[in-house]
Design a protein around this motif. Structure first.
Motif, PDB file in Angstrom:
ATOM      1  N   LEU A  55      -3.822   4.000   4.715  1.00 50.55           N
ATOM      2  CA  LEU A  55      -2.457   3.494   4.625  1.00 50.55           C
ATOM      3  C   LEU A  55      -1.540   4.542   4.009  1.00 50.55           C
ATOM      4  CD1 LEU A  55      -3.133  -0.108   3.246  1.00 50.55           C
ATOM      5  CD2 LEU A  55      -2.729   0.555   5.625  1.00 50.55           C
ATOM      6  N   ASP A  56      -0.361   4.729   4.618  1.00 49.77           N
ATOM      7  CA  ASP A  56       0.684   5.608   4.081  1.00 49.77           C
ATOM      8  C   ASP A  56       0.142   6.960   3.613  1.00 49.77           C
ATOM      9  OD1 ASP A  56       2.789   3.996   4.733  1.00 49.77           O
ATOM     10  OD2 ASP A  56       3.113   3.196   2.725  1.00 49.77           O
ATOM     11  N   GLY A  57       0.143   7.216   2.313  1.00 51.64           N
ATOM     12  CA  GLY A  57      -0.217   8.522   1.793  1.00 51.64           C
ATOM     13  C   GLY A  57      -1.644   8.951   2.058  1.00 51.64           C
ATOM     14  N   GLN A  58      -2.506   7.995   2.438  1.00 49.35           N
ATOM     15  CA  GLN A  58      -3.883   8.340   2.799  1.00 49.35           C
ATOM     16  C   GLN A  58      -3.973   8.862   4.232  1.00 49.35           C
ATOM     17  OE1 GLN A  58      -5.139   4.303   2.225  1.00 49.35           O
ATOM     18  NE2 GLN A  58      -6.097   4.745   0.245  1.00 49.35           N
ATOM     19  N   ALA A  59      -2.892   8.745   4.979  1.00 47.88           N
ATOM     20  CA  ALA A  59      -2.919   9.065   6.411  1.00 47.88           C
ATOM     21  C   ALA A  59      -2.153  10.350   6.708  1.00 47.88           C
ATOM     22  CB  ALA A  59      -2.357   7.904   7.218  1.00 47.88           C
ATOM     23  N   THR A  60      -2.520  11.415   6.010  1.00 48.25           N
ATOM     24  CA  THR A  60      -1.948  12.726   6.310  1.00 48.25           C
ATOM     25  C   THR A  60      -2.602  13.291   7.567  1.00 48.25           C
ATOM     26  OG1 THR A  60      -3.586  13.927   5.008  1.00 48.25           O
ATOM     27  CG2 THR A  60      -1.611  13.151   3.840  1.00 48.25           C
ATOM     28  N   GLN A  61      -2.055  14.385   8.049  1.00 46.35           N
ATOM     29  CA  GLN A  61      -2.656  15.052   9.203  1.00 46.35           C
ATOM     30  C   GLN A  61      -4.112  15.430   8.911  1.00 46.35           C
ATOM     31  OE1 GLN A  61      -1.804  19.219  10.029  1.00 46.35           O
ATOM     32  NE2 GLN A  61      -1.142  18.661  12.110  1.00 46.35           N
ATOM     33  N   ALA A  62      -4.343  15.989   7.737  1.00 46.76           N
ATOM     34  CA  ALA A  62      -5.703  16.394   7.364  1.00 46.76           C
ATOM     35  C   ALA A  62      -6.624  15.182   7.256  1.00 46.76           C
ATOM     36  CB  ALA A  62      -5.684  17.171   6.052  1.00 46.76           C
ATOM     37  N   ASP A  63      -6.123  14.093   6.657  1.00 52.42           N
ATOM     38  CA  ASP A  63      -6.934  12.871   6.519  1.00 52.42           C
ATOM     39  C   ASP A  63      -7.310  12.296   7.878  1.00 52.42           C
ATOM     40  OD1 ASP A  63      -6.862  12.842   3.697  1.00 52.42           O
ATOM     41  OD2 ASP A  63      -4.933  11.796   3.690  1.00 52.42           O
ATOM     42  N   LEU A  64      -6.347  12.258   8.797  1.00 53.26           N
ATOM     43  CA  LEU A  64      -6.622  11.700  10.117  1.00 53.26           C
ATOM     44  C   LEU A  64      -7.638  12.561  10.871  1.00 53.26           C
ATOM     45  CD1 LEU A  64      -3.074  10.516  11.239  1.00 53.26           C
ATOM     46  CD2 LEU A  64      -5.041   9.089  10.714  1.00 53.26           C
ATOM     47  N   ARG A  65      -7.482  13.868  10.781  1.00 59.40           N
ATOM     48  CA  ARG A  65      -8.442  14.757  11.442  1.00 59.40           C
ATOM     49  C   ARG A  65      -9.849  14.541  10.895  1.00 59.40           C
ATOM     50  NH1 ARG A  65      -4.716  20.275  11.593  1.00 59.40           N
ATOM     51  NH2 ARG A  65      -3.839  19.922  13.690  1.00 59.40           N
ATOM     52  N   GLN A  66      -9.961  14.419   9.579  1.00 57.02           N
ATOM     53  CA  GLN A  66     -11.262  14.212   8.963  1.00 57.02           C
ATOM     54  C   GLN A  66     -11.856  12.865   9.357  1.00 57.02           C
ATOM     55  OE1 GLN A  66     -13.317  16.249   7.165  1.00 57.02           O
ATOM     56  NE2 GLN A  66     -14.726  14.530   7.474  1.00 57.02           N
ATOM     57  N   ALA A  67     -11.026  11.837   9.390  1.00 60.54           N
ATOM     58  CA  ALA A  67     -11.520  10.503   9.736  1.00 60.54           C
ATOM     59  C   ALA A  67     -12.004  10.453  11.182  1.00 60.54           C
ATOM     60  CB  ALA A  67     -10.421   9.466   9.514  1.00 60.54           C
TER      61      ALA A  67
END
Length: 251
Positions: A55-67
């Motif tokens: 959610l929000d701040g957890q969903a950076t470009q880097a976070d999405l790529r990792q997920a």
């Protein structure tokens, strides 16, 4: 109902962007409610540690790529994968950065080049999806909301057209067992009705999965899900038409 030991999900909701226009807080409730339903043993039965919520701040470009990379690593051909995204999505129409983009929370919208550098391009997301070996994958987009992302700070920067075109969904469905559900056509808005707890599309998605769809064996099949939600969404808002794209061998 037994837990779905070989089922995995990624649920993303982005409303409070760092540099572009926010989306309604309903976006975050939509994502939380989808997450809660997936891990509910009385409904979808996914194991909680198999479902990631960003959610929000957890969903950076880097976070999405990792997920997305993590999904590919933990799955096998027999897995079931569910990906839900409620956020801004759009298209740059011309120039070297032309194409579709999913906008993480830290997208920089000062120019077409900055969008290309900080968003998730359609090509990148398509490649990430194809890297997931699961032969049952459902991808749900609730990504076109009225209001847009605002105007770029550079006067010469091209406008980012809101919504993802049907041609993009066609490309995403390629591969065995791929289903794409989208909340509206690229020319339409995805509505949140006044006073509603969820967006119109996700409201009916949740209702169908919670038991609104009649099923003698307790299983909800993907064609039945779309046949349930599409008429209900469009009856309420004739200017919103959910989209279904699939490459399936069974329902």
């Amino acid at each position: 109902m037994p837990a779905m030991d070989n089922a995995y999900a990624l649920v993303v909701g982005i409303a409070n962007y760092q540099q572009v226009n926010p989306l309604p807080p309903t976006v975050l409730k939509d994502a939380r409610d989808i997450y809660d339903l997936l891990i509910d043993p009385q409904h979808c039965g996914y194991l909680p540690d198999h479902v990631q919520l960003l959610l929000d701040g957890q969903a950076t470009q880097a976070d999405l790529r990792q997920a997305l990379a993590s999904l590919a690593q933990c799955c096998n051909a027999e897995s079931t994968v569910f990906f839900y995204l409620s956020s801004h999505g759009g298209r740059i129409e011309a120039g070297p950065q032309a194409g579709e983009y999913l906008l993480p929370v830290d997208t920089v919208y000062t120019s077409a080049a900055s969008v290309a550098q900080t968003a998730i391009s359609g090509a990148e997301f398509t490649a990430a999806l194809r890297a997931i070996p699961a032969r049952k994958a459902v991808v749900v987009f609730d990504c076109c909301h009225s209001g847009g992302v605002g105007q770029p700070k550079e006067p010469s920067a091209p406008a980012l057209q809101m919504g993802l075109p049907e041609s993009y969904y066609e490309a995403l469905k390629a591969g065995r067992g791929r289903v794409i559900l989208a909340s509206s056509r690229s020319t339409e808005s995805s509505w949140v009705l006044p006073g509603a707890e969820n967006s119109l599309f996700t409201q009916h998605l949740l209702a169908g999965l919670r038991g609104g769809i009649a099923s003698e064996d307790g299983l909800i099949r993907i064609f039945d899900l779309f046949e349930y939600l599409q008429p209900r969404v469009t009856a309420t808002r004739p200017d919103q038409h959910p989209i279904f794209k699939a490459e399936l061998e069974d329902n």
